[in-house]
Design an enzyme around this catalytic site. Structure first.
Site, mmCIF file in Angstrom:
data_model
loop_
_atom_site.group_PDB
_atom_site.id
_atom_site.type_symbol
_atom_site.label_atom_id
_atom_site.label_comp_id
_atom_site.label_asym_id
_atom_site.label_seq_id
_atom_site.Cartn_x
_atom_site.Cartn_y
_atom_site.Cartn_z
ATOM 1 N N LEU A 1 0.822 -1.057 -0.042
ATOM 2 C CA LEU A 1 -0.106 -0.259 0.419
ATOM 3 C C LEU A 1 1.017 1.284 0.073
ATOM 4 C CD1 LEU A 1 -2.908 1.218 -0.007
ATOM 5 C CD2 LEU A 1 -2.339 1.312 3.160
ATOM 6 N N HIS B 1 5.866 1.568 12.133
ATOM 7 C CA HIS B 1 6.458 2.375 11.791
ATOM 8 C C HIS B 1 5.272 3.929 11.772
ATOM 9 C CE1 HIS B 1 9.080 5.415 9.182
ATOM 10 N NE2 HIS B 1 9.786 5.171 9.602
#
Length: 344
Positions: free
Chosen positions: A123, A227
């Site tokens: 993505l 992250h």
């Protein structure tokens, strides 16, 4: 905006997205040869010419000017051609009653328990397009596809989210663990993983359970943490029913989240409805709408009204989907405005 299968003519746009994503996005390499191979394989996948173990459904997000601004993907199954490794975070309890000592130590167990499940991956949305419903359209369109063709996928969907690494490509988890056995820096190992060499790297990792207390404090702190750039995607999937059950990536320690296909909100709540052309008002809810095709699948988001088994949309929405009045579509509402801010 529409989500559709990738085409060979998208290669220049994919290369631009790869350069924008940077070196940490290993499934979208800035290599025309590797991207072209993946696009051709995706075309074979949509044509039903590959087995589930090899299926790679690659989608792009395209605006009304036919500019490709995002990418996402689904794999049919992981771990059926070669081992697919994760660490499972468990707990080891040790005690010495005579000394009054008891310890509960998080422990990493190397495993292949996700083998055979399907993965949502790859993505990436261009930063300039990260507004409105674009991110959720790009991510959730895949789930409508799974709802329509559930026989092509496993009982669970998983997502291996990117873990912590700095701008120089250094990962505290890798530096504290994997580097000792592979003798290469994280960016190199991550690149090999993105090229399909993950099992080869994992063979060099210790098979015995690993006590996390032996890792650096920095490495322990990022276990199971996404992250910062990945957190919006995680929020979208969490709202769909995905959760972290203790599995992490063997390289950067990022979370592997999962959900039974039947309990994913978009899959569970989507409906097959008959398309009707009209003029939805501004108070109409926003829907994700899919034309139910395989090779020529198209998904968009638009305001629409449901009346029984009919869905009223405007002409532009029907044009984007390449459908006519009376055709059936698969559709589901997006979360309400109060939930959108949380999931965007």
């Amino acid at each position: 905006m529409i989500v559709r299968p990738v085409a060979l003519t998208d290669l220049p746009a994919l290369l631009n997205l790869a350069r924008c994503a940077g070196p940490g996005f290993t499934s979208l390499p800035a290599s025309e040869e590797r991207l072209a191979h993946r696009v051709r394989w995706a075309q074979r996948t949509f044509a039903g010419q590959v087995e589930r173990a090899d299926a790679d459904y690659l989608f792009v997000l395209e605006d009304d000017d036919r500019q490709v601004v995002g990418i996402s993907a689904l794999t049919g199954a992981v771990g059926l051609r070669e081992p697919w490794y994760n660490y499972r975070v468990g707990l080891t309890v040790s005690s010495a009653p005579e000394l009054g000592i008891q310890r509960q130590i998080p422990t990493l167990f190397l495993n292949n328990e996700m083998s055979g499940q399907s993965e949502i991956c790859s993505l990436f949305l261009h930063p300039e397009q990260r507004r409105g419903h674009n991110g959720r359209l790009l991510s959730l369109a895949r789930l409508l596809f799974v709802a329509e063709f559930s026989q092509l996928f496993g009982e669970k969907l998983i997502a291996e989210l990117r873990g912590h690494a700095d701008e120089q490509g250094c990962s505290p988890f890798w530096d504290s663990l994997g580097r000792h056995f592979f003798k290469k820096d994280f960016s190199y190992a991550d690149q090999l993983s993105g090229m399909g060499n993950k099992s080869f790297i994992a063979e060099l990792m210790p098979r015995q359970p690993l006590y996390t207390c032996l890792l650096t404090e920095q490495a322990q702190a990022v276990i199971g943490k996404a992250h910062p750039n990945t957190e919006p995607a995680m929020k979208i999937l969490s709202a769909e029913g995905f959760s972290h059950k203790g599995y992490i990536d063997i390289f950067d320690g990022g979370p592997v989240i999962e959900a039974p296909v039947s309990k994913i909100r978009t899959v569970r709540d989507s409906q097959a409805l008959t398309l009707v052309i009209g003029t939805p008002d501004e108070q109409a809810p926003v829907w994700l709408i899919y034309n139910r095709r395989l090779e020529n699948c198209r998904v968009t988001s638009a305001r629409a009204h449901q009346h029984g088994n009919k869905l009223l949309v405007d002409r532009l929405t029907a044009k984007r989907l390449q459908v006519q009045p009376g055709d059936t579509v698969r559709a589901v509402t997006l979360p309400r405005l109060g939930q959108q801010a949380e999931a965007a």
